[in-house]
Structures are given as C-alpha cells and as structure tokens.
Design a protein around this motif. Structure first.
Motif, PDB file in Angstrom:
ATOM      1  N   TYR A 166       0.836  -1.208   0.000  1.00  0.00           N
ATOM      2  CA  TYR A 166       0.000   0.000   0.000  1.00  0.00           C
ATOM      3  C   TYR A 166       0.867   1.252   0.000  1.00  0.00           C
ATOM      4  O   TYR A 166       0.682   2.158  -0.814  1.00  0.00           O
TER       5      TYR A 166
ATOM      6  N   LYS B 224       0.418   3.565  -3.326  1.00  0.00           N
ATOM      7  CA  LYS B 224      -0.763   4.430  -3.229  1.00  0.00           C
ATOM      8  C   LYS B 224      -0.689   5.600  -4.197  1.00  0.00           C
ATOM      9  O   LYS B 224      -1.715   6.095  -4.639  1.00  0.00           O
TER      10      LYS B 224
ATOM     11  N   LEU C 161      -6.383   0.591  -0.691  1.00  0.00           N
ATOM     12  CA  LEU C 161      -6.573  -0.547   0.205  1.00  0.00           C
ATOM     13  C   LEU C 161      -7.598  -0.134   1.245  1.00  0.00           C
ATOM     14  O   LEU C 161      -7.468   0.931   1.857  1.00  0.00           O
TER      15      LEU C 161
ATOM     16  N   PHE D 195      -4.730   2.865   6.198  1.00  0.00           N
ATOM     17  CA  PHE D 195      -5.692   2.939   5.104  1.00  0.00           C
ATOM     18  C   PHE D 195      -7.084   2.962   5.707  1.00  0.00           C
ATOM     19  O   PHE D 195      -7.273   2.634   6.877  1.00  0.00           O
TER      20      PHE D 195
END
Length: 97
Positions: free
Chosen positions: A5, A9, A15, A44
């Motif tokens: 992640y 990102k 996520l 997240f």
C-alpha cells in the motif's frame, strides 16, 4: 499488505480494511490500536461491516483474512481466502499496469 500500500498508493492503489467484528466497541478498540502502532502514512481506510446502513456485495466471509481485489472499474478481479500467495502479488502488480 501495508508495505505494498505504502509503495503503490501514488499509483492509484487503494486498500480498504473491512472489519467484521460483531461489536462496535471491538472495532473502535482496533482502530485505536492501529492509531497507536501504525505510522499515519501506512494507515488505510477501515470500514466496520456491521455498521447500521452498511451494504456490500462480498457475501459471507468465512475465513480471516479474506482479500477482494477489484479492478479499476470496481469489478471483482479475484478473491483470496487466507494469506496472499506469491502469485497473488504478481497479479496485483500486473493490474496496476
């Protein structure tokens, strides 16, 4: 998963944690533990599945963890019950383009 992640990102990888605790207090305790132990840039969004009004179409979740990977059009690409396998990471990476 958090490392993936963090590293992806910026490439539109999202996520979301779907929590299946029965009681809201258990979910909130988990959120608090995450806030205490996980750096902010590695956190997240988390959703409590049993929240009033929550709806999804993931069906019954029988094994923890369960991963649902959606494509860019939000269609289910694959589902993994249990820990991600080495080939799952390749599939995820490929989908990012």
């Amino acid at each position: 998963m958090r490392e993936f992640y963090l590293n992806n990102k910026a490439r539109d990888f999202v996520l979301i944690g779907l929590n299946i605790d029965a009681a809201k207090t258990d979910f909130m305790e988990y959120v608090h533990l995450v806030e205490l132990t996980i750096p902010a840039d590695q956190r997240f969004p988390m959703i409590w599945r049993n929240a009033p009004g929550h709806e999804d179409n993931f069906g019954q979740i029988v094994k923890q963890p369960t991963h649902f990977v959606l494509d860019k059009n939000h269609k289910l690409s694959f589902k993994r019950e249990g820990t991600f396998l080495p080939d799952d990471w390749d599939t995820l990476w490929t989908q990012l383009g």
